[in-house]
Design a protein around this motif. Sequence first.
Motif, PDB file in Angstrom:
ATOM      1  N   THR A 236      46.399 -63.525 -46.508  1.00 16.15           N
ATOM      2  CA  THR A 236      47.818 -63.175 -46.783  1.00 16.15           C
ATOM      3  C   THR A 236      48.597 -64.845 -46.720  1.00 16.15           C
ATOM      4  O   THR A 236      49.450 -65.196 -47.423  1.00 16.15           O
ATOM      5  CB  THR A 236      48.532 -62.219 -45.768  1.00 16.15           C
ATOM      6  OG1 THR A 236      47.889 -61.044 -46.004  1.00 16.15           O
ATOM      7  CG2 THR A 236      49.752 -62.129 -46.089  1.00 16.15           C
ATOM      8  N   THR A 237      48.196 -65.245 -45.581  1.00 16.48           N
ATOM      9  CA  THR A 237      48.583 -66.733 -45.386  1.00 16.48           C
ATOM     10  C   THR A 237      48.411 -67.552 -46.578  1.00 16.48           C
ATOM     11  O   THR A 237      49.232 -68.547 -47.012  1.00 16.48           O
ATOM     12  CB  THR A 237      48.190 -67.207 -44.113  1.00 16.48           C
ATOM     13  OG1 THR A 237      48.724 -66.364 -43.111  1.00 16.48           O
ATOM     14  CG2 THR A 237      48.736 -68.658 -43.644  1.00 16.48           C
TER      15      THR A 237
ATOM     16  N   ILE B 143      38.104 -56.447 -43.182  1.00 18.85           N
ATOM     17  CA  ILE B 143      38.671 -56.416 -41.993  1.00 18.85           C
ATOM     18  C   ILE B 143      37.695 -56.452 -40.941  1.00 18.85           C
ATOM     19  O   ILE B 143      38.165 -56.669 -39.662  1.00 18.85           O
ATOM     20  CB  ILE B 143      39.458 -55.118 -42.038  1.00 18.85           C
ATOM     21  CG1 ILE B 143      38.499 -53.949 -42.194  1.00 18.85           C
ATOM     22  CG2 ILE B 143      40.658 -55.015 -42.930  1.00 18.85           C
ATOM     23  CD1 ILE B 143      38.972 -52.673 -42.087  1.00 18.85           C
TER      24      ILE B 143
ATOM     25  N   GLN C 181      47.211 -52.550 -50.712  1.00 16.76           N
ATOM     26  CA  GLN C 181      47.260 -53.931 -50.122  1.00 16.76           C
ATOM     27  C   GLN C 181      46.096 -54.989 -50.784  1.00 16.76           C
ATOM     28  O   GLN C 181      46.349 -56.199 -51.064  1.00 16.76           O
ATOM     29  CB  GLN C 181      46.664 -53.993 -48.537  1.00 16.76           C
ATOM     30  CG  GLN C 181      46.891 -55.315 -47.925  1.00 16.76           C
ATOM     31  CD  GLN C 181      46.314 -55.133 -46.252  1.00 16.76           C
ATOM     32  OE1 GLN C 181      45.358 -54.595 -46.019  1.00 16.76           O
ATOM     33  NE2 GLN C 181      47.254 -55.559 -45.398  1.00 16.76           N
ATOM     34  N   SER C 182      45.137 -54.473 -51.074  1.00 20.94           N
ATOM     35  CA  SER C 182      44.167 -55.167 -51.832  1.00 20.94           C
ATOM     36  C   SER C 182      44.598 -55.716 -53.218  1.00 20.94           C
ATOM     37  O   SER C 182      44.578 -56.703 -53.630  1.00 20.94           O
ATOM     38  CB  SER C 182      42.817 -54.558 -51.810  1.00 20.94           C
ATOM     39  OG  SER C 182      42.784 -53.458 -52.827  1.00 20.94           O
TER      40      SER C 182
ATOM     41  N   PHE D 221      37.566 -64.461 -45.066  1.00 22.80           N
ATOM     42  CA  PHE D 221      38.927 -64.126 -44.638  1.00 22.80           C
ATOM     43  C   PHE D 221      38.997 -63.083 -43.957  1.00 22.80           C
ATOM     44  O   PHE D 221      38.419 -61.976 -44.258  1.00 22.80           O
ATOM     45  CB  PHE D 221      39.894 -64.326 -45.867  1.00 22.80           C
ATOM     46  CG  PHE D 221      40.005 -65.743 -46.468  1.00 22.80           C
ATOM     47  CD1 PHE D 221      40.684 -66.625 -45.925  1.00 22.80           C
ATOM     48  CD2 PHE D 221      39.443 -65.842 -47.701  1.00 22.80           C
ATOM     49  CE1 PHE D 221      40.682 -67.967 -46.786  1.00 22.80           C
ATOM     50  CE2 PHE D 221      39.412 -67.019 -48.427  1.00 22.80           C
ATOM     51  CZ  PHE D 221      40.131 -67.985 -47.998  1.00 22.80           C
ATOM     52  N   ASP D 222      39.852 -62.823 -42.875  1.00 24.31           N
ATOM     53  CA  ASP D 222      40.542 -61.369 -42.707  1.00 24.31           C
ATOM     54  C   ASP D 222      41.568 -61.353 -43.506  1.00 24.31           C
ATOM     55  O   ASP D 222      42.079 -62.286 -44.219  1.00 24.31           O
ATOM     56  CB  ASP D 222      40.621 -61.207 -41.211  1.00 24.31           C
ATOM     57  CG  ASP D 222      41.710 -62.466 -40.522  1.00 24.31           C
ATOM     58  OD1 ASP D 222      42.565 -62.903 -41.383  1.00 24.31           O
ATOM     59  OD2 ASP D 222      41.492 -62.598 -39.296  1.00 24.31           O
ATOM     60  N   VAL D 223      42.285 -60.200 -43.299  1.00 24.59           N
ATOM     61  CA  VAL D 223      43.354 -59.927 -44.399  1.00 24.59           C
ATOM     62  C   VAL D 223      44.773 -60.720 -43.944  1.00 24.59           C
ATOM     63  O   VAL D 223      45.147 -61.404 -44.895  1.00 24.59           O
ATOM     64  CB  VAL D 223      43.974 -58.399 -43.982  1.00 24.59           C
ATOM     65  CG1 VAL D 223      45.240 -58.000 -44.979  1.00 24.59           C
ATOM     66  CG2 VAL D 223      42.880 -57.733 -44.842  1.00 24.59           C
ATOM     67  N   GLN D 224      44.755 -61.229 -42.571  1.00 25.80           N
ATOM     68  CA  GLN D 224      46.034 -61.917 -42.495  1.00 25.80           C
ATOM     69  C   GLN D 224      45.818 -63.350 -42.741  1.00 25.80           C
ATOM     70  O   GLN D 224      46.748 -64.116 -43.553  1.00 25.80           O
ATOM     71  CB  GLN D 224      46.139 -61.915 -40.877  1.00 25.80           C
ATOM     72  CG  GLN D 224      47.518 -62.772 -40.392  1.00 25.80           C
ATOM     73  CD  GLN D 224      48.726 -62.376 -41.001  1.00 25.80           C
ATOM     74  OE1 GLN D 224      48.967 -61.079 -40.893  1.00 25.80           O
ATOM     75  NE2 GLN D 224      49.465 -63.126 -41.965  1.00 25.80           N
ATOM     76  N   ASP D 225      44.410 -63.927 -42.752  1.00 25.93           N
ATOM     77  CA  ASP D 225      44.155 -65.168 -43.110  1.00 25.93           C
ATOM     78  C   ASP D 225      44.522 -65.297 -44.737  1.00 25.93           C
ATOM     79  O   ASP D 225      45.127 -66.149 -45.094  1.00 25.93           O
ATOM     80  CB  ASP D 225      42.849 -65.542 -42.833  1.00 25.93           C
ATOM     81  CG  ASP D 225      42.849 -65.973 -41.311  1.00 25.93           C
ATOM     82  OD1 ASP D 225      43.784 -66.300 -40.675  1.00 25.93           O
ATOM     83  OD2 ASP D 225      41.523 -65.975 -40.965  1.00 25.93           O
TER      84      ASP D 225
ATOM     85  N   SER E 111      49.943 -66.859 -49.656  1.00 25.42           N
ATOM     86  CA  SER E 111      51.371 -66.814 -49.688  1.00 25.42           C
ATOM     87  C   SER E 111      52.024 -68.391 -49.837  1.00 25.42           C
ATOM     88  O   SER E 111      52.898 -68.784 -50.394  1.00 25.42           O
ATOM     89  CB  SER E 111      52.027 -66.152 -48.485  1.00 25.42           C
ATOM     90  OG  SER E 111      51.698 -64.982 -48.604  1.00 25.42           O
TER      91      SER E 111
ATOM     92  N   LEU F 206      47.153 -58.492 -52.690  1.00 24.68           N
ATOM     93  CA  LEU F 206      46.555 -59.682 -52.283  1.00 24.68           C
ATOM     94  C   LEU F 206      45.679 -60.313 -53.600  1.00 24.68           C
ATOM     95  O   LEU F 206      45.809 -61.374 -53.937  1.00 24.68           O
ATOM     96  CB  LEU F 206      45.734 -59.533 -51.089  1.00 24.68           C
ATOM     97  CG  LEU F 206      46.540 -59.556 -49.592  1.00 24.68           C
ATOM     98  CD1 LEU F 206      45.729 -59.318 -48.766  1.00 24.68           C
ATOM     99  CD2 LEU F 206      47.386 -60.735 -49.610  1.00 24.68           C
TER     100      LEU F 206
END
Length: 370
Positions: free
Chosen positions: A229-230, A206, A250-251, A223-227, A233, A254
Amino acid sequence: MFSVSTFISLLALASKAVADTMLAAVYHPGNNNLVLDPNFPVPTAGQGQVVLKVAACGVCHSDVFFLSAAHPDTRSYVFGHEIIGTPVQLGPGVQSNISTSQLYGVHLVDPTSANPVAFEAGLGLDGCYAEFVVVNQLQLIPVPDGVPPEIATVATDSLTTAYSAVHNAGQVTQGDRVLIYGVGGLGHQAVQVAKHLGATVYAVDIRPEARQLALDLGAEQAFDVQDLTTVTSNGTFHVDTVIDFVASAQSFTLSQAAVAFRTSLGVDWNRIAKHGKIVMVGFSAESLTFDAADLITNDIAVIASIYGSPDDMRTSFDLLSQGIVKPNITVAPLEDINSILAALSAHEITGRMVVMPGFKSNNTVTNTRR
């Protein structure tokens, strides 16, 4: 060679005779801070034991976990389990090869203890957030020449744990794709271990500074978490193994997405015999849930990994001595331990913190990444 600050600290320690009392940071149940006691009794060596003058002690995130009362402990004792020191008192029966001029690291597990997990120095027994500590002679492993004590601390726990997670539990080999989840005190060393074993390494954190550290150490992408996730996904990112130093819900979610078996990515069907692996290393109070059918159909193995063997610790010393792993170390006085633990809890520390009795920082820190 020792840094100037390290040399001054060692001189200060060497000039102090073994007194009756010492400065120690003591855990008391229900207290979220350690109590700095300047008159704590200096330990004495019993049968087969050695009293070490503490040269350096690594600060571990597990101390934050235990201070949070997530795992209540009714005992009072000195925290600190990443011990580097020099013998100053040898108990009866200590082997003649234990030298008072040698710097030693301490393996966490006392092989003579009936319950070594519950009773270790700094984890139930008095540890190294102090000027002196007593350990069993069988726990001592010599520090290679040329490795400073503040660097050597990582081999006593964090590097040994990271090495065991990557090499033993994760069985990472040449050509593997590995995601290091959490580039903290352990994670930044895991990046280097995985690279050394021939893997293509990715990282997620993060914090921008942690992601940059991973890139500096050879990660292909951070990566950050949002990247993350993308890309998990939409199916454009896949690895063979995740080493999870965070262990949050969360970890874990992912990580499953990152190692899930996907023929759409051209994954070799022979991977069915190898499994995608999630190696859990981080301590967390969170409850992690999973669907057994998802793990089975996505061919995911979840493996817990805790610490390593004395041989793993010796290997870790070799990795340091050869410059293969270069830990990011910041040194501070023992008196600063509570502010360090607070910063660690707030995820404000990049790399690894080390406290040294007698160290004088003048409100500055020393970064000794080699």
